[in-house]
Design an enzyme around this catalytic site. Sequence first.
Site, PDB file in Angstrom:
ATOM      1  N   CYS A 176       0.812  -1.223   0.000  1.00 25.27           N
ATOM      2  CA  CYS A 176       0.000   0.000   0.000  1.00 25.27           C
ATOM      3  C   CYS A 176       0.841   1.266   0.000  1.00 25.27           C
ATOM      4  CB  CYS A 176      -0.931   0.004   1.210  1.00 25.27           C
ATOM      5  SG  CYS A 176      -1.809  -1.541   1.461  1.00 25.27           S
ATOM      6  N   HIS A 214      -9.216   3.805  -1.120  1.00 21.45           N
ATOM      7  CA  HIS A 214      -7.865   3.283  -0.978  1.00 21.45           C
ATOM      8  C   HIS A 214      -7.490   2.376  -2.152  1.00 21.45           C
ATOM      9  CE1 HIS A 214      -4.213   1.851   0.682  1.00 21.45           C
ATOM     10  NE2 HIS A 214      -4.671   0.851   1.411  1.00 21.45           N
TER      11      HIS A 214
END
Length: 388
Positions: free
Chosen positions: A84, A334
Amino acid sequence: MTGVRVAGVGLTHFGQHPERTGRDLFAEASQLAFEDASVPREDVEQLNYGNFMGALAEHQGHQAPLMAEAAGIDCPATRYEEACASAGVAVREAVKTVRSGEADVVLVGGMERMTNLGTAGATEGLAIAADDLFEVRAGMTFPGAYALMASAYFDAHGGSREDLAAVASKNHGNAVENEYAQYQQEVPVKKAMDAPPVAEPLHLFDCAPITDGAAALVLVSDDYAAANDLDVPVGIVGSGQGTDNLALQDRDELAWTPATEQAAEMAYADAAIEADDVELAEVHDCFTIAEVLALESLGLYDPGHAAGAARRGETTAGGDLPVNLSGGLKAKGHPVGATGASQVVEMTRLLRGDHPNSDAVDDASLGITHNAGGTVASAVVHVLEVVA
């Protein structure tokens, strides 16, 4: 070393885009960044591109040259993968490149498509950011991992589910006016409290959504900006990166994130600032407890004091330290390979005064972004400042 300015920024809407390809999303973000920057494509000397799971989601590896083509540029292109934190690392390496004088203009960003995989497929794809041998094969998922971290925090410092619900409510409120956000709706604390459990003590609104999207920035050197008479008031003046053991069971404790601490110390020293100088922050809130852990490891709160910050109003838009005015990962969305770049885009807009929530920080001149990978085995921190 030369300074680094953010000449232009671009975002797609974050959300569900089942009909679009990754190259299409990155082309849109890049086009917007070039328009914002007023920098010709032929001046770009390098592409730094973040992507985590494209080989799974689109059966497409070797994405960097593909995205250079999509952006309409002809230059060396490299893909960065750090779960991420992929785009955060891409930005950091772009900053280093410009500072060194190797390039005056770098296009940097990231993209992720996830929703086409469905919930089960995206969960399986995200799991490869954990330790396959000792976590994934034992059934660990990231909601479960962060639930363990939340429980460890509560055991060490106290706190409650209501504290976490206040984080969710705050960030959803911040996303209401953000046209790029996946969820532009209020979520009262009671609604977050009453939501079904995912992995105790985390419930539905404690978790960031599955998201498609792309982000792009045009970074330029001070010399290039001056030579081309660009109006570029925001610079990236500090950058840092940290690393921790990948698996939770190999860590000394679960209620602290050393990778974030390392990245923050490096970035603050690079920018010649202290934590007390930070006026606003965009932090990696993939789960509400992640925001709490980030604020403490960034040195913005003492251990055990960040859990109640949102509930006390300290990190709200009207508080002393506004956090995640974009809506954060929690509400803005996200798309993992794009998130780190999107945080820098949002901070730039906030400091320039053209973000819908800029009024909350109209006197601010210095903010930070914090991007994490996995259970914060990787972390990247950038310091942005109004420098002109």
